[in-house]
Design a protein around this motif. Structure first.
Motif, PDB file in Angstrom:
ATOM      1  N   VAL A 252       0.844  -1.201   0.000  1.00 19.42           N
ATOM      2  CA  VAL A 252       0.000   0.000   0.000  1.00 19.42           C
ATOM      3  C   VAL A 252       0.877   1.248   0.000  1.00 19.42           C
ATOM      4  CG1 VAL A 252      -1.780   1.280   1.229  1.00 19.42           C
ATOM      5  CG2 VAL A 252      -1.823  -1.220   1.233  1.00 19.42           C
ATOM      6  N   GLY A 253       0.692   2.116  -0.976  1.00 19.38           N
ATOM      7  CA  GLY A 253       1.423   3.373  -1.030  1.00 19.38           C
ATOM      8  C   GLY A 253       2.810   3.291  -1.622  1.00 19.38           C
ATOM      9  N   ALA A 254       3.268   2.092  -2.022  1.00 15.42           N
ATOM     10  CA  ALA A 254       4.622   1.974  -2.550  1.00 15.42           C
ATOM     11  C   ALA A 254       4.778   2.748  -3.856  1.00 15.42           C
ATOM     12  CB  ALA A 254       4.975   0.501  -2.765  1.00 15.42           C
ATOM     13  N   GLY A 255       3.766   2.687  -4.728  1.00 19.19           N
ATOM     14  CA  GLY A 255       3.847   3.428  -5.988  1.00 19.19           C
ATOM     15  C   GLY A 255       3.878   4.926  -5.767  1.00 19.19           C
ATOM     16  N   ASP A 256       3.088   5.413  -4.818  1.00 20.31           N
ATOM     17  CA  ASP A 256       3.097   6.844  -4.500  1.00 20.31           C
ATOM     18  C   ASP A 256       4.460   7.259  -3.955  1.00 20.31           C
ATOM     19  OD1 ASP A 256       0.356   6.992  -5.150  1.00 20.31           O
ATOM     20  OD2 ASP A 256      -0.203   6.420  -3.107  1.00 20.31           O
ATOM     21  N   SER A 257       5.079   6.394  -3.143  1.00 23.47           N
ATOM     22  CA  SER A 257       6.396   6.696  -2.597  1.00 23.47           C
ATOM     23  C   SER A 257       7.445   6.744  -3.692  1.00 23.47           C
ATOM     24  CB  SER A 257       6.772   5.650  -1.545  1.00 23.47           C
ATOM     25  OG  SER A 257       5.837   5.626  -0.494  1.00 23.47           O
TER      26      SER A 257
END
Length: 306
Positions: A252-257
């Motif tokens: 969760v959120g790895a792509g945004d990071s």
């Protein structure tokens, strides 16, 4: 250093918990609950700030959940500009199952925006993006928002002289690329949708990425590949970034990071390998504590794209 402005049309309260096992019909007793402010652009802005950059988040909020979103962002100390809605901010729910930590993710649609509401989002974006280095338009569009909204953001960015990064999917992504952006971050499925190439063969995917860049859809195309890293393509070079060994806690959120790390490195004018590597540690501090590192800065082929 110029700031980074992020835009989130459909933010969420990210609720995360765990159960020993997911089974139908029975009541599932959950473990401790964590609530985080979420949504693509909000996640990006938070990670940029955690990495020492300057970010301003533009987002919508409404109802009791919108008030909670404001409280959570205030706790994080995030600079922000919100647009009030009639409808309530959505929630997203993630359940980790057992010791293997398999994730089940439930995403609600969010409130329907009227034309005056989504138009106010463009107005707020224009107000805070003057002098910015980048506008990052990230995440899904809320119901009621036209499919060409991110294309409108791209036109606004060009008028302001600001580079735009887009991370979305489907028709909104296609419309934005038709307008032309500085950087886009599709995943492999989204790359297949854009190019019409159905194969999982890496060489074919790399060729599809080069074709999109050659057609002027994006100056930089960063294709995220999960545990396999990322493929970065420009008009002059192509790099494959491989992930270092890390403990996987959540995707969760790895792509945004990844987007946050890449955009901040570009803002800082760092050399190419450092820019790719910058997305690697970005995935670890993530917006909630269960991160998966995405990439490191290993050159795949070609010369410097920047």
């Amino acid at each position: 250093m110029p700031h980074i402005v992020t835009l989130t049309l459909n933010p969420a309260i990210d609720v995360a918990t765990s159960v020993p096992e997911v089974t139908p019909e029975h009541k599932l007793r959950c473990g401790p609950v964590r609530r985080d402010p979420g949504g693509g652009g909000i996640n990006v802005a938070r990670v940029v700030r955690e990495l020492g950059g300057d970010s301003i988040a533009v987002y919508t909020r409404g109802g009791a959940t919108g008030s909670l979103l404001e409280e959570l962002l205030e706790e994080k100390g995030l600079l922000r500009r919100s647009v009030a809605l009639q409808g309530a901010t959505r929630e997203s729910f993630t359940v980790a199952e057992g010791a293997g930590a398999r994730e089940y993710r439930f995403i609600l649609p969010g409130p329907t925006l009227s034309e005056p509401e989504w138009q106010r989002c463009l107005d707020a974006l224009e107000d805070v993006a003057v002098g910015a280095a980048f506008i990052v338009a990230s995440g899904s569009l809320a119901p009621g928002v036209p499919e060409d909204f991110y294309a409108r953001v791209a036109r606004l960015a060009k008028r302001l002289g600001v580079r735009v990064v887009v991370d979305t999917s489907g028709a909104p992504l296609r419309a934005a690329l038709e307008e032309g952006v500085f950087m886009a971050k599709p995943n492999r499925r989204e790359l297949r949708d854009l190019s019409g190439v159905s194969t999982e063969d890496f060489a074919t995917q790399a060729a599809a990425a080069r074709e999109l860049v050659a057609r002027g859809r994006a100056e930089v195309l960063a294709v995220s590949m999960g545990a396999e890293g990322a493929l970065v393509t420009t008009s002059t070079a192509q790099f494959r970034a491989a992930p270092p060994p890390v403990e996987t806690r959540s995707s969760v959120g790895a792509g945004d990071s990844f987007v946050a790390g890449m955009t901040l490195a570009l803002t800082r004018g760092q050399p190419p390998r450092t820019r790719c590597a910058g997305a690697s540690p970005a995935a670890r501090p993530r917006c909630s504590p269960r991160a998966r590192t995405c990439v490191s800065g290993r050159t795949w082929s070609g010369s410097s794209p920047w």
